[in-house]
Design an enzyme around this catalytic site. Sequence first.
Site, PDB file in Angstrom:
ATOM      1  N   PRO A 141       0.773  -1.245   0.000  1.00 10.23           N
ATOM      2  CA  PRO A 141       0.000   0.000   0.000  1.00 10.23           C
ATOM      3  C   PRO A 141       0.806   1.298   0.000  1.00 10.23           C
ATOM      4  O   PRO A 141       0.801   2.064   0.973  1.00 10.23           O
ATOM      5  CB  PRO A 141      -0.848  -0.139   1.267  1.00 10.23           C
ATOM      6  CG  PRO A 141      -0.015  -0.975   2.175  1.00 10.23           C
ATOM      7  CD  PRO A 141       0.706  -1.938   1.280  1.00 10.23           C
ATOM      8  N   CYS A 142       1.441   1.579  -1.109  1.00 15.40           N
ATOM      9  CA  CYS A 142       2.208   2.814  -1.242  1.00 15.40           C
ATOM     10  C   CYS A 142       1.309   4.044  -1.163  1.00 15.40           C
ATOM     11  O   CYS A 142       1.778   5.135  -0.838  1.00 15.40           O
ATOM     12  CB  CYS A 142       3.009   2.800  -2.537  1.00 15.40           C
ATOM     13  SG  CYS A 142       2.045   2.456  -4.018  1.00 15.40           S
ATOM     14  N   HIS A 143       0.021   3.871  -1.403  1.00 16.05           N
ATOM     15  CA  HIS A 143      -0.912   5.007  -1.323  1.00 16.05           C
ATOM     16  C   HIS A 143      -1.093   5.500   0.106  1.00 16.05           C
ATOM     17  O   HIS A 143      -1.587   6.599   0.310  1.00 16.05           O
ATOM     18  CB  HIS A 143      -2.266   4.632  -1.932  1.00 16.05           C
ATOM     19  CG  HIS A 143      -2.971   3.516  -1.242  1.00 16.05           C
ATOM     20  ND1 HIS A 143      -2.638   2.185  -1.445  1.00 16.05           N
ATOM     21  CD2 HIS A 143      -3.975   3.528  -0.331  1.00 16.05           C
ATOM     22  CE1 HIS A 143      -3.414   1.428  -0.698  1.00 16.05           C
ATOM     23  NE2 HIS A 143      -4.242   2.220  -0.007  1.00 16.05           N
TER      24      HIS A 143
END
Length: 185
Positions: A141-143
């Site tokens: 989950p880079c977001h």
Amino acid sequence: MTKTPPEALSIAPLSTPLGEAQIVFDDAGVLRAFDWASHRERMDRLLRRHYGPVTLSEAAAPGALSDSFAAYFAGDARALGAIPWATGGTAFQNKVWQALCEIPAGVTWSYGQLAAHIGSPRAVRAVGLANGANPVGLVVPCHRVIGADRSLTGYGGGLERKRWLLAHEGVDLGAASDPLSARLL
């Protein structure tokens, strides 16, 4: 650094509330790449960077992958944690990507917090570059990484998608920093 790709990689479309995405997986059903269809060139570039030249065959997505993505978009923000994934990448990149998986849904960290979490507090820029080179976005989950001032910063799928994903996971971008995040300073 590239790793030898699996013998076969397949690609399948994935319908989402944010538009069509594409998933790349190996014969064992392990996710190798996720990106939005409108960013196919980026996905292809990351696959080449991680594995060298690859050929993708069109195939139906494995049920376990499709089911996990469907559950996520239906409201189970933790459903993506069940998806097995693998990538190439450097040891540093993999360390960053593993740390990204430790950010719970509904929580955000800054790049500085992520760098401190992996024991490299001065490597904020390198952490940002590793974050941007993540080939299995959403699942890794880079977001969930935002600016130190809580502003939305880069996301390969675009800031509007990032805003939607964070809201979908229960993040209030107008709120003070998360208690878990504050402990990492």
